[in-house]
Design a protein around this motif. Sequence first.
Motif, PDB file in Angstrom:
ATOM      1  N   GLU A  15     -24.544   5.545  -7.694  1.00  0.00           N
ATOM      2  CA  GLU A  15     -23.617   4.429  -7.686  1.00  0.00           C
ATOM      3  C   GLU A  15     -22.188   4.922  -7.899  1.00  0.00           C
ATOM      4  OE1 GLU A  15     -22.995   0.046  -9.822  1.00  0.00           O
ATOM      5  OE2 GLU A  15     -24.780   1.263 -10.210  1.00  0.00           O
ATOM      6  N   GLN A  16     -21.261   4.417  -7.079  1.00  0.00           N
ATOM      7  CA  GLN A  16     -19.860   4.786  -7.169  1.00  0.00           C
ATOM      8  C   GLN A  16     -19.003   3.518  -7.084  1.00  0.00           C
ATOM      9  OE1 GLN A  16     -18.780   8.343  -4.615  1.00  0.00           O
ATOM     10  NE2 GLN A  16     -20.728   7.810  -3.662  1.00  0.00           N
ATOM     11  N   PHE A  17     -17.729   3.665  -7.435  1.00  0.00           N
ATOM     12  CA  PHE A  17     -16.791   2.569  -7.276  1.00  0.00           C
ATOM     13  C   PHE A  17     -15.823   2.912  -6.148  1.00  0.00           C
ATOM     14  CE2 PHE A  17     -18.338   1.736 -11.525  1.00  0.00           C
ATOM     15  CZ  PHE A  17     -18.457   0.358 -11.526  1.00  0.00           C
ATOM     16  N   TYR A  18     -15.523   1.911  -5.341  1.00  0.00           N
ATOM     17  CA  TYR A  18     -14.685   2.128  -4.159  1.00  0.00           C
ATOM     18  C   TYR A  18     -13.593   1.068  -4.090  1.00  0.00           C
ATOM     19  CZ  TYR A  18     -13.249   2.271   0.744  1.00  0.00           C
ATOM     20  OH  TYR A  18     -12.519   2.331   1.903  1.00  0.00           O
ATOM     21  N   SER A  19     -12.384   1.494  -3.760  1.00  0.00           N
ATOM     22  CA  SER A  19     -11.265   0.584  -3.532  1.00  0.00           C
ATOM     23  C   SER A  19     -10.758   0.795  -2.110  1.00  0.00           C
ATOM     24  CB  SER A  19     -10.125   0.836  -4.529  1.00  0.00           C
ATOM     25  OG  SER A  19     -10.552   0.589  -5.849  1.00  0.00           O
ATOM     26  N   ALA A  20     -10.607  -0.266  -1.354  1.00  0.00           N
ATOM     27  CA  ALA A  20     -10.154  -0.157   0.034  1.00  0.00           C
ATOM     28  C   ALA A  20      -8.674   0.222   0.079  1.00  0.00           C
ATOM     29  CB  ALA A  20     -10.370  -1.471   0.772  1.00  0.00           C
ATOM     30  N   PRO A  21      -8.274   1.085   1.028  1.00  0.00           N
ATOM     31  CA  PRO A  21      -6.850   1.433   1.169  1.00  0.00           C
ATOM     32  C   PRO A  21      -6.076   0.280   1.781  1.00  0.00           C
ATOM     33  CG  PRO A  21      -8.116   2.407   2.940  1.00  0.00           C
ATOM     34  CD  PRO A  21      -9.115   1.774   2.008  1.00  0.00           C
ATOM     35  N   SER A  22      -4.776   0.276   1.598  1.00  0.00           N
ATOM     36  CA  SER A  22      -3.926  -0.746   2.212  1.00  0.00           C
ATOM     37  C   SER A  22      -3.246  -0.159   3.436  1.00  0.00           C
ATOM     38  CB  SER A  22      -2.876  -1.255   1.219  1.00  0.00           C
ATOM     39  OG  SER A  22      -1.970  -0.224   0.873  1.00  0.00           O
ATOM     40  N   TYR A  23      -2.954  -1.029   4.415  1.00  0.00           N
ATOM     41  CA  TYR A  23      -2.297  -0.629   5.644  1.00  0.00           C
ATOM     42  C   TYR A  23      -1.069  -1.499   5.851  1.00  0.00           C
ATOM     43  CZ  TYR A  23      -6.703   1.784   6.460  1.00  0.00           C
ATOM     44  OH  TYR A  23      -7.787   2.596   6.333  1.00  0.00           O
ATOM     45  N   PRO A  24      -0.063  -0.984   6.568  1.00  0.00           N
ATOM     46  CA  PRO A  24       1.175  -1.755   6.737  1.00  0.00           C
ATOM     47  C   PRO A  24       1.120  -2.706   7.925  1.00  0.00           C
ATOM     48  CG  PRO A  24       1.462   0.439   7.634  1.00  0.00           C
ATOM     49  CD  PRO A  24       0.071   0.395   7.077  1.00  0.00           C
ATOM     50  N   CYS A  25       1.251  -3.994   7.667  1.00  0.00           N
ATOM     51  CA  CYS A  25       1.369  -4.973   8.747  1.00  0.00           C
ATOM     52  C   CYS A  25       2.736  -4.803   9.397  1.00  0.00           C
ATOM     53  CB  CYS A  25       1.204  -6.381   8.185  1.00  0.00           C
ATOM     54  SG  CYS A  25       1.376  -7.695   9.420  1.00  0.00           S
ATOM     55  N   ALA A  26       2.873  -5.283  10.619  1.00  0.00           N
ATOM     56  CA  ALA A  26       4.161  -5.206  11.312  1.00  0.00           C
ATOM     57  C   ALA A  26       5.242  -5.991  10.593  1.00  0.00           C
ATOM     58  CB  ALA A  26       4.010  -5.726  12.743  1.00  0.00           C
ATOM     59  N   CYS A  27       4.850  -6.980   9.781  1.00  0.00           N
ATOM     60  CA  CYS A  27       5.837  -7.765   9.048  1.00  0.00           C
ATOM     61  C   CYS A  27       6.308  -7.047   7.795  1.00  0.00           C
ATOM     62  CB  CYS A  27       5.265  -9.131   8.675  1.00  0.00           C
ATOM     63  SG  CYS A  27       4.041  -9.109   7.331  1.00  0.00           S
ATOM     64  N   GLY A  28       5.655  -5.942   7.447  1.00  0.00           N
ATOM     65  CA  GLY A  28       6.041  -5.174   6.273  1.00  0.00           C
ATOM     66  C   GLY A  28       5.145  -5.365   5.073  1.00  0.00           C
ATOM     67  N   ALA A  29       4.277  -6.375   5.099  1.00  0.00           N
ATOM     68  CA  ALA A  29       3.393  -6.637   3.964  1.00  0.00           C
ATOM     69  C   ALA A  29       2.171  -5.721   4.015  1.00  0.00           C
ATOM     70  CB  ALA A  29       2.949  -8.096   3.978  1.00  0.00           C
ATOM     71  N   PRO A  30       1.616  -5.347   2.857  1.00  0.00           N
ATOM     72  CA  PRO A  30       0.398  -4.532   2.848  1.00  0.00           C
ATOM     73  C   PRO A  30      -0.822  -5.370   3.216  1.00  0.00           C
ATOM     74  CG  PRO A  30       1.028  -5.101   0.615  1.00  0.00           C
ATOM     75  CD  PRO A  30       2.139  -5.591   1.496  1.00  0.00           C
ATOM     76  N   VAL A  31      -1.727  -4.787   4.002  1.00  0.00           N
ATOM     77  CA  VAL A  31      -2.951  -5.461   4.402  1.00  0.00           C
ATOM     78  C   VAL A  31      -4.127  -4.645   3.874  1.00  0.00           C
ATOM     79  CG1 VAL A  31      -4.376  -6.198   6.343  1.00  0.00           C
ATOM     80  CG2 VAL A  31      -1.893  -6.422   6.472  1.00  0.00           C
ATOM     81  N   ILE A  32      -5.042  -5.306   3.164  1.00  0.00           N
ATOM     82  CA  ILE A  32      -6.191  -4.623   2.576  1.00  0.00           C
ATOM     83  C   ILE A  32      -7.465  -5.301   3.065  1.00  0.00           C
ATOM     84  CG2 ILE A  32      -7.344  -3.943   0.441  1.00  0.00           C
ATOM     85  CD1 ILE A  32      -4.657  -4.161  -0.979  1.00  0.00           C
ATOM     86  N   PRO A  33      -8.379  -4.562   3.683  1.00  0.00           N
ATOM     87  CA  PRO A  33      -9.650  -5.175   4.092  1.00  0.00           C
ATOM     88  C   PRO A  33     -10.354  -5.795   2.888  1.00  0.00           C
ATOM     89  CG  PRO A  33      -9.416  -2.992   5.065  1.00  0.00           C
ATOM     90  CD  PRO A  33      -8.312  -3.142   4.059  1.00  0.00           C
ATOM     91  N   PRO A  34     -10.749  -7.072   2.964  1.00  0.00           N
ATOM     92  CA  PRO A  34     -11.405  -7.733   1.828  1.00  0.00           C
ATOM     93  C   PRO A  34     -12.856  -7.274   1.693  1.00  0.00           C
ATOM     94  CG  PRO A  34     -11.303  -9.236   3.680  1.00  0.00           C
ATOM     95  CD  PRO A  34     -10.571  -7.993   4.112  1.00  0.00           C
ATOM     96  N   LEU A  35     -13.152  -6.558   0.640  1.00  0.00           N
ATOM     97  CA  LEU A  35     -14.500  -6.049   0.434  1.00  0.00           C
ATOM     98  C   LEU A  35     -15.430  -7.157  -0.047  1.00  0.00           C
ATOM     99  CD1 LEU A  35     -13.651  -2.661  -1.321  1.00  0.00           C
ATOM    100  CD2 LEU A  35     -13.891  -3.149   1.127  1.00  0.00           C
ATOM    101  N   ASP A  36     -16.682  -7.063   0.353  1.00  0.00           N
ATOM    102  CA  ASP A  36     -17.688  -8.043  -0.032  1.00  0.00           C
ATOM    103  C   ASP A  36     -18.477  -7.503  -1.219  1.00  0.00           C
ATOM    104  OD1 ASP A  36     -19.636  -9.922  -0.277  1.00  0.00           O
ATOM    105  OD2 ASP A  36     -20.425  -9.729   1.760  1.00  0.00           O
TER     106      ASP A  36
END
Length: 235
Positions: A15-36
């Motif tokens: 068992e491990q813990f994972y955090s999704a990376p953030s990516y830059p939207c074209a508007c400048g805001a960070p986008v992070i895939p919502p983990l289930d």
Amino acid sequence: MSESVSVRCPACRREQFYSAPSYPCACGAPVIPPLDPAGTATAVTHQVWDEQWVTVRCASCGRSEQWPRPELGCPCGTLLRIPVAGADAEEEAEEAAAEPAPAVARRAFTPVTIRTARDAVTAAALYLRWLGYRDIRRADQRPPSGIGLAARGLLAQVDPTVRPASLRDVECLWLTAMTESAGCVYFSLAGYATDARTRADDLGVPLFVLDLTGTPQPVNSLADDLDATGASGAL
């Protein structure tokens, strides 16, 4: 900031813990895939290009874009695919993402560190999206070397090997693009042979070198122009 979720490897039960990376939207805001958090990680036994991307909607501007699907390497050697909340709605979101986006000022490109050949392809795809190209996908025709990407009006070749791209590599990409009435661009990790650079200038092929930070560096003036103007100036 991305929340951590517990991930259990189906092979070794670690068992491990994972955090999704953030990516830059074209508007400048960070986008992070919502983990289930209620989902179950699955082992990846065969990489399929279409399955390596997930559509995520920006909470700030509502724009939907495709980003690398969250994955985690287990110490036992198993590659784990992390479940994303709302992934069943991807097809509908992808159709929205394929529509032309309104013109927005580009923020600085945020690279993805290159450790593997897949990272090199991801870096090139993210850069093309940053330039403004849409509907990025695996190219229909496989190039003689490297990996082919396609977007609206563009073919790209990504060469993640340690061999400088050759004259033949550049000419094959250009010929394939000509048959599809598309522009083309080349990304290489190891640079280009001298005659390949000269021929690329003659044929109008932008050349980029991918450094290990994942940032494409222009090699010729055509690449400089593409980096400055983006897709709108190239099409």
